[in-house]
Design a protein around this motif. Structure first.
Motif, PDB file in Angstrom:
ATOM      1  N   VAL A 217       7.779  -8.720   1.129  1.00 48.07           N
ATOM      2  CA  VAL A 217       8.928  -9.614   1.292  1.00 48.07           C
ATOM      3  C   VAL A 217       9.891  -9.037   2.333  1.00 48.07           C
ATOM      4  O   VAL A 217      10.417  -9.767   3.184  1.00 48.07           O
ATOM      5  CB  VAL A 217       9.633  -9.851  -0.063  1.00 48.07           C
ATOM      6  CG1 VAL A 217      10.937 -10.607   0.121  1.00 48.07           C
ATOM      7  CG2 VAL A 217       8.707 -10.600  -1.019  1.00 48.07           C
ATOM      8  N   ASN A 218      10.103  -7.726   2.295  1.00 49.09           N
ATOM      9  CA  ASN A 218      10.973  -7.105   3.291  1.00 49.09           C
ATOM     10  C   ASN A 218      10.380  -7.248   4.688  1.00 49.09           C
ATOM     11  O   ASN A 218      11.107  -7.464   5.664  1.00 49.09           O
ATOM     12  CB  ASN A 218      11.203  -5.631   2.961  1.00 49.09           C
ATOM     13  CG  ASN A 218      12.001  -5.468   1.691  1.00 49.09           C
ATOM     14  OD1 ASN A 218      12.798  -6.323   1.325  1.00 49.09           O
ATOM     15  ND2 ASN A 218      11.774  -4.376   0.988  1.00 49.09           N
TER      16      ASN A 218
ATOM     17  N   LEU B  97       0.812   1.629   1.358  1.00 47.88           N
ATOM     18  CA  LEU B  97       0.667   1.097   0.000  1.00 47.88           C
ATOM     19  C   LEU B  97      -0.612   0.276  -0.172  1.00 47.88           C
ATOM     20  O   LEU B  97      -0.828  -0.320  -1.227  1.00 47.88           O
ATOM     21  CB  LEU B  97       1.888   0.229  -0.345  1.00 47.88           C
ATOM     22  CG  LEU B  97       3.227   0.961  -0.417  1.00 47.88           C
ATOM     23  CD1 LEU B  97       4.374  -0.037  -0.486  1.00 47.88           C
ATOM     24  CD2 LEU B  97       3.256   1.918  -1.609  1.00 47.88           C
ATOM     25  N   ASN B  98      -1.444   0.247   0.876  1.00 49.49           N
ATOM     26  CA  ASN B  98      -2.670  -0.568   0.869  1.00 49.49           C
ATOM     27  C   ASN B  98      -2.370  -2.025   0.556  1.00 49.49           C
ATOM     28  O   ASN B  98      -3.083  -2.681  -0.203  1.00 49.49           O
ATOM     29  CB  ASN B  98      -3.706  -0.005  -0.106  1.00 49.49           C
ATOM     30  CG  ASN B  98      -4.199   1.347   0.331  1.00 49.49           C
ATOM     31  OD1 ASN B  98      -4.471   1.565   1.510  1.00 49.49           O
ATOM     32  ND2 ASN B  98      -4.282   2.278  -0.608  1.00 49.49           N
ATOM     33  N   ALA B  99      -1.295  -2.516   1.150  1.00 49.05           N
ATOM     34  CA  ALA B  99      -0.888  -3.906   0.968  1.00 49.05           C
ATOM     35  C   ALA B  99      -0.968  -4.614   2.321  1.00 49.05           C
ATOM     36  O   ALA B  99      -1.024  -3.971   3.362  1.00 49.05           O
ATOM     37  CB  ALA B  99       0.527  -3.967   0.410  1.00 49.05           C
ATOM     38  N   ARG B 100      -0.977  -5.912   2.277  1.00 50.56           N
ATOM     39  CA  ARG B 100      -1.071  -6.682   3.511  1.00 50.56           C
ATOM     40  C   ARG B 100       0.221  -7.458   3.745  1.00 50.56           C
ATOM     41  O   ARG B 100       0.960  -7.766   2.814  1.00 50.56           O
ATOM     42  CB  ARG B 100      -2.244  -7.657   3.438  1.00 50.56           C
ATOM     43  CG  ARG B 100      -2.088  -8.659   2.326  1.00 50.56           C
ATOM     44  CD  ARG B 100      -3.020  -9.838   2.456  1.00 50.56           C
ATOM     45  NE  ARG B 100      -2.918 -10.683   1.289  1.00 50.56           N
ATOM     46  CZ  ARG B 100      -1.905 -11.493   1.028  1.00 50.56           C
ATOM     47  NH1 ARG B 100      -0.906 -11.568   1.852  1.00 50.56           N
ATOM     48  NH2 ARG B 100      -1.890 -12.238  -0.065  1.00 50.56           N
ATOM     49  N   PRO B 101       0.454  -7.800   5.012  1.00 49.92           N
ATOM     50  CA  PRO B 101       1.610  -8.665   5.285  1.00 49.92           C
ATOM     51  C   PRO B 101       1.343 -10.077   4.779  1.00 49.92           C
ATOM     52  O   PRO B 101       0.210 -10.424   4.447  1.00 49.92           O
ATOM     53  CB  PRO B 101       1.730  -8.647   6.810  1.00 49.92           C
ATOM     54  CG  PRO B 101       0.565  -7.904   7.340  1.00 49.92           C
ATOM     55  CD  PRO B 101      -0.224  -7.358   6.196  1.00 49.92           C
ATOM     56  N   SER B 102       2.373 -10.882   4.760  1.00 45.66           N
ATOM     57  CA  SER B 102       2.229 -12.275   4.349  1.00 45.66           C
ATOM     58  C   SER B 102       1.302 -13.016   5.305  1.00 45.66           C
ATOM     59  O   SER B 102       1.393 -12.862   6.531  1.00 45.66           O
ATOM     60  CB  SER B 102       3.591 -12.975   4.334  1.00 45.66           C
ATOM     61  OG  SER B 102       3.437 -14.355   4.106  1.00 45.66           O
TER      62      SER B 102
ATOM     63  N   ALA C 242      16.509 -21.772   0.813  1.00 44.62           N
ATOM     64  CA  ALA C 242      15.376 -21.504   1.712  1.00 44.62           C
ATOM     65  C   ALA C 242      14.914 -20.055   1.579  1.00 44.62           C
ATOM     66  O   ALA C 242      13.708 -19.778   1.559  1.00 44.62           O
ATOM     67  CB  ALA C 242      15.765 -21.815   3.156  1.00 44.62           C
ATOM     68  N   ALA C 243      15.860 -19.135   1.448  1.00 48.61           N
ATOM     69  CA  ALA C 243      15.501 -17.723   1.290  1.00 48.61           C
ATOM     70  C   ALA C 243      14.761 -17.488  -0.021  1.00 48.61           C
ATOM     71  O   ALA C 243      13.814 -16.703  -0.086  1.00 48.61           O
ATOM     72  CB  ALA C 243      16.754 -16.846   1.362  1.00 48.61           C
TER      73      ALA C 243
ATOM     74  N   THR D  45       7.499 -17.121  -2.207  1.00 51.22           N
ATOM     75  CA  THR D  45       6.181 -17.405  -1.618  1.00 51.22           C
ATOM     76  C   THR D  45       5.584 -16.156  -0.988  1.00 51.22           C
ATOM     77  O   THR D  45       4.415 -15.838  -1.187  1.00 51.22           O
ATOM     78  CB  THR D  45       6.286 -18.534  -0.583  1.00 51.22           C
ATOM     79  OG1 THR D  45       6.877 -19.679  -1.208  1.00 51.22           O
ATOM     80  CG2 THR D  45       4.935 -18.898  -0.021  1.00 51.22           C
ATOM     81  N   ALA D  46       6.397 -15.446  -0.208  1.00 50.00           N
ATOM     82  CA  ALA D  46       5.913 -14.263   0.512  1.00 50.00           C
ATOM     83  C   ALA D  46       5.448 -13.169  -0.455  1.00 50.00           C
ATOM     84  O   ALA D  46       4.569 -12.384  -0.114  1.00 50.00           O
ATOM     85  CB  ALA D  46       6.995 -13.724   1.434  1.00 50.00           C
ATOM     86  N   HIS D  47       6.039 -13.128  -1.623  1.00 50.00           N
ATOM     87  CA  HIS D  47       5.623 -12.126  -2.614  1.00 50.00           C
ATOM     88  C   HIS D  47       4.139 -12.271  -2.957  1.00 50.00           C
ATOM     89  O   HIS D  47       3.448 -11.297  -3.195  1.00 50.00           O
ATOM     90  CB  HIS D  47       6.483 -12.266  -3.876  1.00 50.00           C
ATOM     91  CG  HIS D  47       6.209 -11.230  -4.897  1.00 50.00           C
ATOM     92  ND1 HIS D  47       6.672  -9.937  -4.791  1.00 50.00           N
ATOM     93  CD2 HIS D  47       5.496 -11.281  -6.053  1.00 50.00           C
ATOM     94  CE1 HIS D  47       6.256  -9.241  -5.836  1.00 50.00           C
ATOM     95  NE2 HIS D  47       5.549 -10.029  -6.608  1.00 50.00           N
ATOM     96  N   HIS D  48       3.648 -13.502  -2.940  1.00 45.68           N
ATOM     97  CA  HIS D  48       2.272 -13.787  -3.349  1.00 45.68           C
ATOM     98  C   HIS D  48       1.329 -14.077  -2.180  1.00 45.68           C
ATOM     99  O   HIS D  48       0.127 -13.830  -2.301  1.00 45.68           O
ATOM    100  CB  HIS D  48       2.250 -14.966  -4.318  1.00 45.68           C
ATOM    101  CG  HIS D  48       3.060 -14.718  -5.547  1.00 45.68           C
ATOM    102  ND1 HIS D  48       2.671 -13.849  -6.533  1.00 45.68           N
ATOM    103  CD2 HIS D  48       4.268 -15.194  -5.920  1.00 45.68           C
ATOM    104  CE1 HIS D  48       3.603 -13.813  -7.474  1.00 45.68           C
ATOM    105  NE2 HIS D  48       4.578 -14.624  -7.122  1.00 45.68           N
TER     106      HIS D  48
END
Length: 159
Positions: A3-4, A52-57, A148-149, A155-158
């Motif tokens: 999200v950041n 963190l082995n995470a992906r961007p949105s 909107a935020a 949404t971006a969290h998922h």
């Protein structure tokens, strides 16, 4: 952290659009400087996502396009409104980052350092916009921005 990262994608779009929309050379330089700092934030969050082995949105192109359009529109209304948009945006981002700091594990020092520095930078961007002559945005505009935020962060969290 995703999200950041989305927030930084949007910040790039907003500042770049506002930079293009203004005719004031001093304001253009101010937007350019803020965009450079937001580029650092983007790089930090991207690196942290990798760690963190995470992906961007997956929706980053959509977020960028939407934020660019909003920034361009604010800039077309006028510099004082554009600066007011910066003040409100950065205030919302600062509150989000403060709540993120509250939720981060105490031992996640890397994420905490990134979020804390971003929070300080965002507060400074908002204060600079206020000092440059920002107009206060009407309440319905601020409410729409918050709504909107909320959609974006949820949404971006998922995705």
């Amino acid at each position: 952290m995703r999200v950041n990262h989305v927030g930084e994608v949007c910040a790039q779009a907003l500042y770049n659009a506002q930079l293009l929309a203004t005719r004031d050379p001093g304001l253009r330089e101010s937007f350019h400087q803020a965009a450079r700092e937001e580029t650092d934030h983007l790089a930090w969050t991207q690196q942290r996502l990798r760690e963190l082995n995470a992906r961007p949105s997956l929706l980053n192109p959509l977020w960028y396009a939407g934020a660019f359009g909003i920034g361009w529109l604010a800039g077309q209304v006028g510099d004082k409104v554009s600066l007011g948009f910066v003040v409100e945006t950065e205030a919302q981002v600062e509150r989000h980052l403060a709540s993120h700091l509250d939720r981060l594990p105490a031992n996640d020092l890397a994420s905490r350092a990134i979020v804390q520095q971003m929070k300080e930078d965002e507060a400074r961007h908002g204060a600079q916009a206020q000092q440059a002559g920002a107009s206060a945005l009407p309440a319905p505009v601020r409410w729409a921005m918050r709504a909107a935020a909320k959609v974006m962060t949820s949404t971006a969290h998922h995705v």
